[in-house]
Design a protein around this motif. Sequence first.
Motif, mmCIF file in Angstrom:
data_model
loop_
_atom_site.group_PDB
_atom_site.id
_atom_site.type_symbol
_atom_site.label_atom_id
_atom_site.label_comp_id
_atom_site.label_asym_id
_atom_site.label_seq_id
_atom_site.Cartn_x
_atom_site.Cartn_y
_atom_site.Cartn_z
ATOM 1 N N SER A 61 1.037 -1.256 0.103
ATOM 2 C CA SER A 61 0.088 -0.258 0.064
ATOM 3 C C SER A 61 0.861 1.357 0.053
ATOM 4 O O SER A 61 0.761 2.080 -0.740
ATOM 5 C CB SER A 61 -0.931 -0.042 1.219
ATOM 6 O OG SER A 61 -1.627 1.282 1.503
ATOM 7 N N ASP A 64 2.214 1.742 -3.578
ATOM 8 C CA ASP A 64 1.445 2.243 -4.460
ATOM 9 C C ASP A 64 1.595 3.800 -4.454
ATOM 10 O O ASP A 64 1.285 4.601 -5.372
ATOM 11 C CB ASP A 64 0.198 1.606 -4.174
ATOM 12 C CG ASP A 64 0.403 -0.047 -4.618
ATOM 13 O OD1 ASP A 64 1.174 -0.312 -5.482
ATOM 14 O OD2 ASP A 64 -0.836 -0.634 -4.631
ATOM 15 N N ARG A 65 1.060 4.218 -2.869
ATOM 16 C CA ARG A 65 1.040 5.600 -2.787
ATOM 17 C C ARG A 65 2.411 6.408 -3.001
ATOM 18 O O ARG A 65 2.049 7.534 -3.706
ATOM 19 C CB ARG A 65 0.719 6.020 -1.191
ATOM 20 C CG ARG A 65 -0.789 5.439 -1.006
ATOM 21 C CD ARG A 65 -1.086 5.621 0.744
ATOM 22 N NE ARG A 65 -0.893 7.026 0.872
ATOM 23 C CZ ARG A 65 -0.968 7.490 2.191
ATOM 24 N NH1 ARG A 65 -1.153 6.427 3.158
ATOM 25 N NH2 ARG A 65 -1.367 8.720 2.388
ATOM 26 N N ASP A 68 2.656 6.803 -7.004
ATOM 27 C CA ASP A 68 1.630 7.621 -7.719
ATOM 28 C C ASP A 68 2.336 9.260 -7.300
ATOM 29 O O ASP A 68 2.262 10.034 -8.169
ATOM 30 C CB ASP A 68 0.314 7.405 -6.883
ATOM 31 C CG ASP A 68 -0.229 6.240 -7.220
ATOM 32 O OD1 ASP A 68 0.189 5.594 -8.308
ATOM 33 O OD2 ASP A 68 -1.363 5.659 -6.716
ATOM 34 N N SER A 69 2.587 9.489 -5.946
ATOM 35 C CA SER A 69 3.112 10.782 -5.477
ATOM 36 C C SER A 69 4.222 11.177 -6.685
ATOM 37 O O SER A 69 4.386 12.325 -6.908
ATOM 38 C CB SER A 69 3.151 10.829 -4.216
ATOM 39 O OG SER A 69 1.910 10.490 -3.505
ATOM 40 N N LEU A 107 5.069 11.151 4.251
ATOM 41 C CA LEU A 107 4.248 9.821 4.119
ATOM 42 C C LEU A 107 5.706 8.732 4.461
ATOM 43 O O LEU A 107 5.040 7.923 5.139
ATOM 44 C CB LEU A 107 4.076 9.642 2.665
ATOM 45 C CG LEU A 107 3.675 8.353 2.269
ATOM 46 C CD1 LEU A 107 2.400 7.985 3.029
ATOM 47 C CD2 LEU A 107 3.400 8.268 0.685
#
Length: 356
Positions: A61, A64-65, A68-69, A107
């Motif tokens: 997870s 993936d985040r 994308d960022s 993050l």
Amino acid sequence: MADADEPSSIPNSIPSDPSDANLQKKHASVIERLANRNQTRLENSITRRSESDSSTSSTSSFLDRFSDSKRAIESALAQCRLTPPDPAQLRSHLDGISTSISDLEKLVAESSYSLPSYEVRASLKSISELKQALDNLNSELLPKKKFSFKNKATKKDQKSESKDPGLENADSMLMNKQQQASYSARDSPGIRDKDGEILVKNFKGSDVGEFTISGLSSCEVKLIGSVRALFIHKLRNCKVYTGPVMGSILIDDVEECTFAMASHQIRIHNAKKSDFYLRVRSRPIIEDSSSVRFAPYRVSYEGIEEDLTDATLGVETGNWENVDDFRWLRAVPSPNWSILPEDERIDTIKISPTEG
């Protein structure tokens, strides 16, 4: 034929041999132990598989985040280079890209506790590359003026800031953009330029943001209560004992010092011959350091347990001994750090508000 009234010569039952009964009991006991052991192994296997699946899901997870960022930031950088915004909006546009990079750092900071160390290293490397790309874009589009989110500083202010490597390394802290923009050695509360003093600060009941400890020699610093971020720079032969830090700690350029501190993240740069007594939720990071040793946190003052709990540092994670040396990428352990032998560790430091 024998007489019906004559007793039979064959007994109705044969008594069991006591030794046989004991063997049967032992056999049954062995079977039971083996069955219990097998059940325990099965339960442990299921637990490990569940934890592994959970960790894999969490890492997937995050990746993936992060991806994308990262792609969005790279796209914004490329678009800005191909079609630069209107000059009146350029600074605001670059400001937005920098904020996105800072959010990506945040993050990583929030996820680092549950990530494998190699994923943390790879993510921080990617962030460093994004920052370099933004710096290059600044140079191309704003060649006459160093890009900054701060208000225009005087030449005197710029000269003062350029002398403090702690400011340049503040980007290394996984802090948000507002904290990075507002931090300066001139404005941040702190303790600076002292020699041979005992310095006690009590933050109980206060909301302290960033706090700086800089330019000390042969001093002992004790902080009671919590702060949000702690910057430590240029200390020689000092002792620093703190309550919980709710965000990050950045330590740079220290030698022959002793630190006892609790924080969510701790990054140590250019440290030599120093001991660190830590409680930390993520793995401590060292860079360009040597002869540094680590042990568990040992600080006490009235109300510290409540402060640690409020800062979500109430539980010892054991990460004090899981140190990542970002300058040591070989398979063998880094020679730059070690576990502090128990017989050489200090006793618990008890801080009183009346000291100093």
